[in-house]
Design a protein around this motif. Structure first.
Motif, PDB file in Angstrom:
ATOM      1  N   LYS A 181      13.287 -29.338  33.066  1.00  0.00           N
ATOM      2  CA  LYS A 181      14.083 -30.254  32.425  1.00  0.00           C
ATOM      3  C   LYS A 181      14.509 -31.201  33.682  1.00  0.00           C
ATOM      4  N   LYS A 182      14.870 -32.659  33.397  1.00  0.00           N
ATOM      5  CA  LYS A 182      15.412 -33.352  34.228  1.00  0.00           C
ATOM      6  C   LYS A 182      16.825 -32.991  34.272  1.00  0.00           C
ATOM      7  N   LEU A 183      17.574 -32.609  35.636  1.00  0.00           N
ATOM      8  CA  LEU A 183      18.641 -32.524  35.757  1.00  0.00           C
ATOM      9  C   LEU A 183      19.678 -33.583  36.063  1.00  0.00           C
ATOM     10  N   PHE A 184      19.341 -34.142  37.106  1.00  0.00           N
ATOM     11  CA  PHE A 184      20.651 -35.182  37.973  1.00  0.00           C
ATOM     12  C   PHE A 184      19.635 -36.448  38.295  1.00  0.00           C
ATOM     13  N   TYR A 185      20.493 -37.549  38.401  1.00  0.00           N
ATOM     14  CA  TYR A 185      20.023 -38.629  39.268  1.00  0.00           C
ATOM     15  C   TYR A 185      20.787 -38.572  40.204  1.00  0.00           C
ATOM     16  N   ARG A 186      20.240 -38.520  41.671  1.00  0.00           N
ATOM     17  CA  ARG A 186      21.131 -38.706  42.900  1.00  0.00           C
ATOM     18  C   ARG A 186      21.176 -39.882  43.418  1.00  0.00           C
ATOM     19  N   PHE A 187      22.118 -40.750  43.447  1.00  0.00           N
ATOM     20  CA  PHE A 187      22.341 -42.041  44.004  1.00  0.00           C
ATOM     21  C   PHE A 187      22.824 -41.722  45.259  1.00  0.00           C
ATOM     22  N   SER A 188      22.326 -42.469  46.345  1.00  0.00           N
ATOM     23  CA  SER A 188      22.765 -42.620  47.650  1.00  0.00           C
ATOM     24  C   SER A 188      23.642 -43.697  47.926  1.00  0.00           C
ATOM     25  N   VAL A 189      24.813 -43.680  48.590  1.00  0.00           N
ATOM     26  CA  VAL A 189      25.955 -44.733  48.770  1.00  0.00           C
ATOM     27  C   VAL A 189      25.805 -45.131  50.391  1.00  0.00           C
ATOM     28  N   TYR A 190      25.588 -46.369  50.544  1.00  0.00           N
ATOM     29  CA  TYR A 190      25.430 -46.956  51.938  1.00  0.00           C
ATOM     30  C   TYR A 190      26.589 -47.958  52.233  1.00  0.00           C
ATOM     31  N   ASN A 191      27.041 -47.870  53.724  1.00  0.00           N
ATOM     32  CA  ASN A 191      27.984 -48.928  53.888  1.00  0.00           C
ATOM     33  C   ASN A 191      27.415 -49.312  55.417  1.00  0.00           C
ATOM     34  N   GLU A 192      27.151 -50.558  55.338  1.00  0.00           N
ATOM     35  CA  GLU A 192      26.339 -51.119  56.567  1.00  0.00           C
ATOM     36  C   GLU A 192      25.039 -50.136  56.774  1.00  0.00           C
ATOM     37  N   ASN A 193      24.253 -50.010  55.899  1.00  0.00           N
ATOM     38  CA  ASN A 193      23.009 -49.282  56.258  1.00  0.00           C
ATOM     39  C   ASN A 193      23.252 -47.822  56.626  1.00  0.00           C
ATOM     40  N   LYS A 194      24.315 -47.315  56.294  1.00  0.00           N
ATOM     41  CA  LYS A 194      24.669 -45.858  56.732  1.00  0.00           C
ATOM     42  C   LYS A 194      24.960 -45.223  55.505  1.00  0.00           C
ATOM     43  N   LEU A 195      24.508 -44.042  55.530  1.00  0.00           N
ATOM     44  CA  LEU A 195      24.601 -43.053  54.228  1.00  0.00           C
ATOM     45  C   LEU A 195      25.952 -42.431  54.508  1.00  0.00           C
ATOM     46  N   ILE A 196      26.786 -42.872  53.455  1.00  0.00           N
ATOM     47  CA  ILE A 196      28.143 -42.253  53.663  1.00  0.00           C
ATOM     48  C   ILE A 196      28.431 -41.040  52.456  1.00  0.00           C
ATOM     49  N   GLY A 197      27.426 -41.165  51.608  1.00  0.00           N
ATOM     50  CA  GLY A 197      27.831 -40.331  50.379  1.00  0.00           C
ATOM     51  C   GLY A 197      26.733 -40.353  49.247  1.00  0.00           C
ATOM     52  N   THR A 198      26.735 -39.205  48.439  1.00  0.00           N
ATOM     53  CA  THR A 198      25.879 -39.465  47.185  1.00  0.00           C
ATOM     54  C   THR A 198      26.673 -38.951  46.007  1.00  0.00           C
ATOM     55  N   ILE A 199      26.219 -39.696  44.968  1.00  0.00           N
ATOM     56  CA  ILE A 199      26.690 -39.413  43.564  1.00  0.00           C
ATOM     57  C   ILE A 199      25.692 -38.838  42.541  1.00  0.00           C
ATOM     58  N   ASP A 200      26.001 -37.615  41.934  1.00  0.00           N
ATOM     59  CA  ASP A 200      25.124 -37.001  41.159  1.00  0.00           C
ATOM     60  C   ASP A 200      25.536 -37.396  39.558  1.00  0.00           C
TER      61      ASP A 200
END
Length: 323
Positions: free
Chosen positions: A80-99
């Motif tokens: 089963k599909k569990l999460f959508y993991r979204f990537s958070v960027y600031n000035e093209n730098k990965l600073i976080g993820t949100i599930d």
């Protein structure tokens, strides 16, 4: 063709069309509770604004951040599909993820937020799991390859291969960080293994989880509408001016009412020791109990307290929130 044969042919055609139009009951139920990527994206944006406007610890440097609308889809070992993991960027730098939960029966929409995450080797892990499957089951047929949460919070690639002769299905797991193969064995008290987070969460009650999802949905829609009334597009990069406007005018109320302790961070000794590491920081701050228990002792309980690693929560990395 005789009239009787023509009538039978028409009846068969009608029956076949009807069968094609009526989905299986399980598919209907799954669609009823499943969350689309677009819906999850709105929840991710609304909650990011809520935390930023509410001055939640860890979000101080997120001004100007934006969320990639194309998430990683994370599955459970049960398929089963569990999460959508979204990537958070600031000035093209990965600073976080949100599930965001991909199923409404899993409870509140936001399951996890991580600061400064280490990127996964997703493509390499999926490629290696397929290669192992072909090598170990050369006569098998590969059914699927997905990214899975095989032992929360561990992520890996899972390839399902079906033996053509026996019909038996086998699962191949490869960790997305280390690229090492993980044995498809249940977890024990002392050794990590493969287990279903989806099934664990559902043991707490489907109906209550659906109510919690509904609350999350109402909050997300409320923030989106109020922001739109102020001319703020929550799907765009969040500027400092917009955050000030939303917080000063009470559009988004503070979601943080706790105390930030002045204490040095303590790293997790194991990937599942987020809770124990935080609890040990609190113990060190108040110097209680004595002696201060180890992370392993806290994790196992040993009469100190009981907690569950399956309870949805916000993973705030090195920040400690006392709510």
């Amino acid at each position: 063709m005789s009239r009787n044969k023509l009538t039978i042919s028409i009846l068969l055609l009608v029956m076949l069309v009807g069968m094609a139009l009526i989905p299986a009951a399980s598919a209907q139920e799954e669609d009823k509770y499943s969350v689309t990527a677009e819906e999850a994206f709105k929840h991710a944006n609304a909650n990011m604004i809520s935390f930023m406007a509410g001055n939640a610890p860890g979000f101080e440097n997120w001004t100007g951040a934006s969320i990639d609308p194309k998430p990683l889809e994370l599955y459970d070992p049960n398929g089963k599909k569990l999460f959508y993991r979204f990537s958070v960027y600031n000035e093209n730098k990965l600073i976080g993820t949100i599930d965001i939960c991909a199923d409404k029966t899993l409870g509140p929409s936001v399951y996890d937020i991580v600061f400064d995450p280490e990127p996964y080797k997703t493509a390499e892990a999926m490629k290696k799991s397929i290669e192992i499957a072909k090598s170990e089951y050369s006569d098998g047929k590969i059914k699927s390859t997905n990214l899975v949460v095989y032992s929360y919070p561990s992520i890996g690639a899972m390839t399902v291969v079906k033996d053509k002769a026996t019909g038996v299905e086998h699962r191949i797991f490869v960790d997305a960080y280390t690229l090492e193969e993980v044995e498809d064995k249940p977890a024990t008290e002392t050794k990590p293994g493969v287990w279903s987070l989806y099934d664990k969460i559902l043991t707490y009650g489907k109906e209550n989880n659906l109510k919690e999802w509904q609350k999350s949905d109402e909050l997300a829609k409320s923030i989106e509408q109020k922001a739109a009334n102020k001319g703020v597009n929550i799907n765009a990069a969040i500027t400092g001016e917009n955050i000030k406007k939303l917080s000063d005018e009470g559009v988004v109320k503070s979601s943080f009412t706790g105390k930030i302790l002045d204490i040095n961070g303590i790293g997790q000794e194991r990937s599942v020791f987020c809770g124990p590491a935080c609890i040990r920081m609190v113990c060190k701050y108040y110097n209680k109990p004595t002696p201060i228990p180890t992370q392993e002792t806290i994790y196992m309980g040993d009469g100190l307290w009981s907690w569950s690693p399956y309870t949805p929560r916000i993973h705030l990395g090195s920040q400690l929130m006392i709510l």
